[in-house]
Design a protein around this motif. Sequence first.
Motif, PDB file in Angstrom:
ATOM      1  N   VAL A 229       6.264  -3.157 -13.842  1.00  0.00           N
ATOM      2  CA  VAL A 229       5.044  -2.728 -14.548  1.00  0.00           C
ATOM      3  C   VAL A 229       4.638  -1.321 -14.118  1.00  0.00           C
ATOM      4  O   VAL A 229       4.294  -0.476 -14.952  1.00  0.00           O
ATOM      5  N   SER A 230       4.680  -1.044 -12.821  1.00  0.00           N
ATOM      6  CA  SER A 230       4.283   0.272 -12.308  1.00  0.00           C
ATOM      7  C   SER A 230       5.209   1.366 -12.829  1.00  0.00           C
ATOM      8  O   SER A 230       4.754   2.451 -13.198  1.00  0.00           O
ATOM      9  N   ALA A 231       6.517   1.096 -12.850  1.00  0.00           N
ATOM     10  CA  ALA A 231       7.477   2.088 -13.344  1.00  0.00           C
ATOM     11  C   ALA A 231       7.248   2.390 -14.820  1.00  0.00           C
ATOM     12  O   ALA A 231       7.274   3.556 -15.242  1.00  0.00           O
ATOM     13  N   ILE A 232       7.020   1.344 -15.622  1.00  0.00           N
ATOM     14  CA  ILE A 232       6.766   1.539 -17.054  1.00  0.00           C
ATOM     15  C   ILE A 232       5.505   2.360 -17.268  1.00  0.00           C
ATOM     16  O   ILE A 232       5.465   3.285 -18.097  1.00  0.00           O
ATOM     17  N   VAL A 233       4.446   2.047 -16.511  1.00  0.00           N
ATOM     18  CA  VAL A 233       3.177   2.772 -16.650  1.00  0.00           C
ATOM     19  C   VAL A 233       3.356   4.240 -16.293  1.00  0.00           C
ATOM     20  O   VAL A 233       2.863   5.134 -16.998  1.00  0.00           O
ATOM     21  N   PHE A 234       4.065   4.522 -15.196  1.00  0.00           N
ATOM     22  CA  PHE A 234       4.241   5.921 -14.794  1.00  0.00           C
ATOM     23  C   PHE A 234       5.023   6.713 -15.830  1.00  0.00           C
ATOM     24  O   PHE A 234       4.666   7.845 -16.164  1.00  0.00           O
ATOM     25  N   ILE A 235       6.093   6.118 -16.345  1.00  0.00           N
ATOM     26  CA  ILE A 235       6.905   6.818 -17.359  1.00  0.00           C
ATOM     27  C   ILE A 235       6.081   7.075 -18.618  1.00  0.00           C
ATOM     28  O   ILE A 235       6.110   8.179 -19.192  1.00  0.00           O
ATOM     29  N   PHE A 236       5.317   6.070 -19.043  1.00  0.00           N
ATOM     30  CA  PHE A 236       4.506   6.233 -20.250  1.00  0.00           C
ATOM     31  C   PHE A 236       3.430   7.294 -20.052  1.00  0.00           C
ATOM     32  O   PHE A 236       3.255   8.177 -20.910  1.00  0.00           O
ATOM     33  N   VAL A 237       2.726   7.227 -18.934  1.00  0.00           N
ATOM     34  CA  VAL A 237       1.629   8.172 -18.695  1.00  0.00           C
ATOM     35  C   VAL A 237       2.147   9.592 -18.544  1.00  0.00           C
ATOM     36  O   VAL A 237       1.584  10.541 -19.110  1.00  0.00           O
ATOM     37  N   SER A 238       3.211   9.776 -17.774  1.00  0.00           N
ATOM     38  CA  SER A 238       3.707  11.129 -17.496  1.00  0.00           C
ATOM     39  C   SER A 238       4.458  11.739 -18.676  1.00  0.00           C
ATOM     40  O   SER A 238       4.468  12.957 -18.846  1.00  0.00           O
ATOM     41  N   ARG A 239       5.088  10.892 -19.500  1.00  0.00           N
ATOM     42  CA  ARG A 239       5.892  11.413 -20.610  1.00  0.00           C
ATOM     43  C   ARG A 239       5.115  11.516 -21.923  1.00  0.00           C
ATOM     44  O   ARG A 239       5.372  12.413 -22.730  1.00  0.00           O
ATOM     45  N   PHE A 240       4.172  10.596 -22.139  1.00  0.00           N
ATOM     46  CA  PHE A 240       3.517  10.542 -23.446  1.00  0.00           C
ATOM     47  C   PHE A 240       2.002  10.762 -23.381  1.00  0.00           C
ATOM     48  O   PHE A 240       1.456  11.558 -24.148  1.00  0.00           O
TER      49      PHE A 240
ATOM     50  N   GLY B 247       6.895  -9.111  -6.425  1.00  0.00           N
ATOM     51  CA  GLY B 247       7.312  -7.745  -6.157  1.00  0.00           C
ATOM     52  C   GLY B 247       8.042  -7.131  -7.338  1.00  0.00           C
ATOM     53  O   GLY B 247       7.808  -5.964  -7.685  1.00  0.00           O
ATOM     54  N   ALA B 248       8.914  -7.895  -7.968  1.00  0.00           N
ATOM     55  CA  ALA B 248       9.647  -7.386  -9.125  1.00  0.00           C
ATOM     56  C   ALA B 248       8.699  -7.053 -10.268  1.00  0.00           C
ATOM     57  O   ALA B 248       8.846  -6.017 -10.932  1.00  0.00           O
ATOM     58  N   ALA B 249       7.716  -7.912 -10.487  1.00  0.00           N
ATOM     59  CA  ALA B 249       6.745  -7.668 -11.559  1.00  0.00           C
ATOM     60  C   ALA B 249       5.935  -6.399 -11.279  1.00  0.00           C
ATOM     61  O   ALA B 249       5.710  -5.579 -12.180  1.00  0.00           O
ATOM     62  N   ILE B 250       5.492  -6.219 -10.031  1.00  0.00           N
ATOM     63  CA  ILE B 250       4.726  -5.027  -9.666  1.00  0.00           C
ATOM     64  C   ILE B 250       5.566  -3.773  -9.866  1.00  0.00           C
ATOM     65  O   ILE B 250       5.093  -2.767 -10.415  1.00  0.00           O
TER      66      ILE B 250
ATOM     67  N   ALA C 134       2.812   2.023  -5.919  1.00  0.00           N
ATOM     68  CA  ALA C 134       2.796   0.580  -6.168  1.00  0.00           C
ATOM     69  C   ALA C 134       4.208   0.072  -6.470  1.00  0.00           C
ATOM     70  O   ALA C 134       4.580  -1.027  -6.051  1.00  0.00           O
ATOM     71  N   ALA C 135       5.005   0.879  -7.189  1.00  0.00           N
ATOM     72  CA  ALA C 135       6.384   0.482  -7.477  1.00  0.00           C
ATOM     73  C   ALA C 135       7.196   0.361  -6.190  1.00  0.00           C
ATOM     74  O   ALA C 135       7.990  -0.582  -6.026  1.00  0.00           O
ATOM     75  N   LEU C 136       7.008   1.301  -5.272  1.00  0.00           N
ATOM     76  CA  LEU C 136       7.702   1.224  -3.982  1.00  0.00           C
ATOM     77  C   LEU C 136       7.292  -0.033  -3.219  1.00  0.00           C
ATOM     78  O   LEU C 136       8.132  -0.709  -2.613  1.00  0.00           O
ATOM     79  N   PHE C 137       5.993  -0.353  -3.266  1.00  0.00           N
ATOM     80  CA  PHE C 137       5.509  -1.559  -2.592  1.00  0.00           C
ATOM     81  C   PHE C 137       6.138  -2.801  -3.217  1.00  0.00           C
ATOM     82  O   PHE C 137       6.547  -3.734  -2.509  1.00  0.00           O
ATOM     83  N   GLY C 138       6.240  -2.818  -4.551  1.00  0.00           N
ATOM     84  CA  GLY C 138       6.866  -3.949  -5.224  1.00  0.00           C
ATOM     85  C   GLY C 138       8.320  -4.111  -4.830  1.00  0.00           C
ATOM     86  O   GLY C 138       8.801  -5.232  -4.616  1.00  0.00           O
TER      87      GLY C 138
END
Length: 320
Positions: free
Chosen positions: A104-115, A98-101, A81-85
Amino acid sequence: AAGLLVWYRMARSFSAVPLLVFSAILFMPSAYRLGVSFHFALLALPFAGIMMLGVKNKDNRMTAGGLLLLLLLKEDQAVFAALFGISLLFDRERRKTGAAIAVVSAIVFIFVSRFFLPQESGEQHSRFLSYWGAGSLEELILNTGPARVLDAWQKGWEMPAAVLLSAGLFPLLRPALALIVLFPIFTMHLLSTHPFFHGADAYYMYTYLPYLLYGTFDGISAARSLTERFFTPARSAAFFACILFAFAAYQARARKDVPAPSMPDRAPGIVLREFLQHNLEPGKTVHTHAFLSAQVPLSNRVYSLAHARRPEYLLLDTGR
């Protein structure tokens, strides 16, 4: 099936003959294999479709709703989704969306994968990273150099080429989507240490299929803008729908259940599928696990193990 109505609406927004285009899309081997896999990743198709339809119609609520469902489905969806944005940044009318997508997608991935995942599942890193032989996001970035990428494409170019061919090559008419979304996802497949990613087996086409469909519709729209100088809109749309159907039909016929005339014998699923094609009697019923159902030839009827009463064939995964 209800989720596919989203893509019918998408076809309506791009084409004057949505039924023809929609039937051609359904005939894509990769779309069919994802549908019969019965894996939860199938939901990526309608969820991403809702997000993209919102983007197409400039409906922020629909876009946000589709993105939320997509991000809740699986952590790797945040990457795609981040690539699409990012690809939407080249569209003046949809740049902010696109910037919002992407953010948001980058923040979600970092949070999910790291924490989130380390705490909830005990996994140190996202399983998404392990598919590419990386223990961390930093390791994935540092180890993915031009030489490795070029070598992967030289060895496995047949898979993405066949997938694009089944879409009539129409996604290539939208360079931003093709270069920023599709080719990076294809590269991930070719670099993967997970063998099933090297082919079009099981359900792993869920990574690129939503964006392939969107690019196909958008590419047809771009091509129609040229041909409508000489033909009526309806005839022009019908012409491209027939082209798409012909390409998809050719790829489906080439290997029946895989969108490639020739696939490298690297994935175990390919070996299993060929074994079943030579040993299962056409027309007989097969009862098996959901994830193995995608390997059964199209000439056989497949049922779940829950309904196995007196099966003609029983295909089990023994774990060996």
